[in-house]
Scaffold this active site. Structure first.
Site, short mmCIF file in Angstrom:
data_model
loop_
_atom_site.label_atom_id
_atom_site.label_comp_id
_atom_site.label_asym_id
_atom_site.label_seq_id
_atom_site.Cartn_x
_atom_site.Cartn_y
_atom_site.Cartn_z
N GLU A 93 -101.52 2.02 -41.40
CA GLU A 93 -101.58 3.43 -41.81
C GLU A 93 -100.35 3.83 -42.61
OE1 GLU A 93 -104.13 5.16 -41.61
OE2 GLU A 93 -105.34 4.29 -40.01
N ASN B 190 -100.30 4.73 -46.61
CA ASN B 190 -99.83 6.03 -47.08
C ASN B 190 -98.77 5.89 -48.17
OD1 ASN B 190 -101.51 7.49 -45.47
ND2 ASN B 190 -99.96 8.09 -43.97
N ARG C 263 -110.12 9.95 -48.40
CA ARG C 263 -109.20 9.78 -47.28
C ARG C 263 -109.76 10.58 -46.10
NH1 ARG C 263 -107.52 5.64 -47.79
NH2 ARG C 263 -106.14 6.09 -46.07
N1 LIG Z 1 -95.71 8.20 -47.66
C1 LIG Z 1 -96.20 9.39 -48.02
N2 LIG Z 1 -95.76 10.01 -49.16
C2 LIG Z 1 -96.27 11.20 -49.53
N3 LIG Z 1 -97.20 11.90 -48.84
C3 LIG Z 1 -97.65 11.36 -47.69
C4 LIG Z 1 -97.18 10.09 -47.21
N4 LIG Z 1 -97.82 9.82 -46.06
C5 LIG Z 1 -98.63 10.86 -45.82
N5 LIG Z 1 -98.55 11.79 -46.79
C6 LIG Z 1 -99.27 13.07 -46.83
O1 LIG Z 1 -99.79 13.35 -45.54
C7 LIG Z 1 -101.21 13.52 -45.59
C8 LIG Z 1 -101.84 13.03 -44.31
O2 LIG Z 1 -101.69 11.62 -44.18
P1 LIG Z 1 -102.74 10.82 -43.29
O3 LIG Z 1 -102.81 11.48 -41.94
O4 LIG Z 1 -102.40 9.39 -43.32
O5 LIG Z 1 -104.14 11.09 -44.01
P2 LIG Z 1 -104.75 10.47 -45.36
O6 LIG Z 1 -103.96 9.25 -45.73
O7 LIG Z 1 -106.14 10.13 -44.99
O8 LIG Z 1 -104.65 11.55 -46.39
C9 LIG Z 1 -101.63 12.79 -46.85
O9 LIG Z 1 -102.86 13.28 -47.35
C10 LIG Z 1 -100.46 13.06 -47.78
O10 LIG Z 1 -100.56 14.34 -48.36
MG LIG Z 2 -103.27 7.84 -44.44
#
Ligand SMILES: Nc1ncnc2c1ncn2[C@@H]1O[C@H](COP(=O)(O)OP(=O)(O)O)[C@@H](O)[C@H]1O
Ligand SMILES: [Mg+2]
Lengths: 111, 145
Positions: B46, B50, B104
């Site tokens: 995960e 991300n 996502r």
């Molecule tokens: N490494 C990262 N850099 C920038 N934004 C991030 C990062 N990880 C997460 N995010 C933000 O947090 C949100 C939620 O992440 P997550 O719970 O993994 O859901 P998803 O990946 O399905 O969008 C993402 O949609 C993004 O906006």
């Molecule tokens: Mg994610």
């Protein structure tokens, strides 16, 4: 990830083998969407029997197909989920949209 | 037992599997259960995903994954130098995603929180994001005599 496609009546079965992560999900969804466009396909059944690993990208892929299929009046089913994958499905509330069955036979017979 | 490792790779989606397998192999020396290893693999997957999708928005960048083991305590850190997160509270909410068009599910952080014992996210817009997670092995096991 490897996937085999089988058609039974109006149901398209996707038998997945391997790990369903973001990398695999991106490739698989293109293949599934191409098959879904074919004449006579209404419902979609994901067979997870051969899937040992899935993360939230798998959820996104399944939900995306649910949107396509349900918009055309079809339903999406999933079978063969291991405990962990089932738990991940339930965390996201997917069982409210996707019919979860034990096996392909159960899914096709509506059990 | 005390040990550490550090891994650096480009933000390609093929490396998601690579990263989680390496961390799982590193953690194996602490004798985790199969379930515990799966928890770690899923959480690392995960965080790295991300970094690839959100941190670098599918463009190229460097991801650093490091881990330390102290007895039964595994600490994993995933760093990207990408766009960063404006609103951390919103980002961590179940089902929240800033990229619904990429299909996502918004469940990444929720899965990390559920499968690990601790998670700490440090992020600065324009600078990048660091996700630090801790897993304590052997918590659920009955004590053997
Ligand atoms: N490494 C990262 N850099 C920038 N934004 C991030 C990062 N990880 C997460 N995010 C933000 O947090 C949100 C939620 O992440 P997550 O719970 O993994 O859901 P998803 O990946 O399905 O969008 C993402 O949609 C993004 O906006
Ligand atoms: Mg994610």
């Amino acid at each position: 990830m490897d996937a085999k496609f089988v058609r039974v009546g109006t149901t398209l079965i996707v038998r997945m083998v391997g790990e369903l992560d973001h990398h695999a999900a991106e490739k698989l969804r293109t293949k599934i969407d191409a098959k879904l466009k074919r004449e006579g396909v209404r419902d979609l059944l994901f067979d997870f029997q051969g899937v040992q690993f899935m993360d939230s990208s798998g959820l996104g892929m399944v939900l995306g197909r649910y949107k396509l299929v349900s918009a055309k009046g079809g339903k999406v089913l999933a079978c063969g989920l291991n405990q962990r994958i089932k738990r991940i499905f339930e965390m996201a509330g997917l069982q409210k949209r996707i019919t979860i069955c034990r096996s392909e036979e159960d899914a096709l017979s509506g059990a | 037992m005390e040990n550490y490792m550090k891994l650096e790779f480009p933000s390609k989606s093929q490396n998601e599997a690579f990263a989680r397998i390496v961390v799982a192999a590193f953690a194996a020396q602490a004798d985790p259960t199969l379930d515990e290893i799966s928890d770690v693999k899923t959480a690392v997957s995960e965080a790295v995903t991300n970094a690839v999708i959100h941190g670098y928005e599918n463009k190229s960048g460097t991801i650093v994954v490091s881990a330390t083991l102290q007895g039964k305590r595994l600490e994993v850190t995933v760093i990207d130098y990408g766009v960063g997160i404006e609103d951390l509270e919103q980002a961590r909410m179940p089902l929240y995603t800033s990229k619904p068009e990429l299909e996502r599910s918004g469940m990444g952080f929720t899965i990390m929180e559920n499968f690990m014992d601790e998670i700490d996210v440090i992020s600065e817009p324009g600078k990048g994001t660091t996700v630090k997670m801790v897993k304590i092995f052997g918590k659920k096991e009955p004590t053997e005599t």
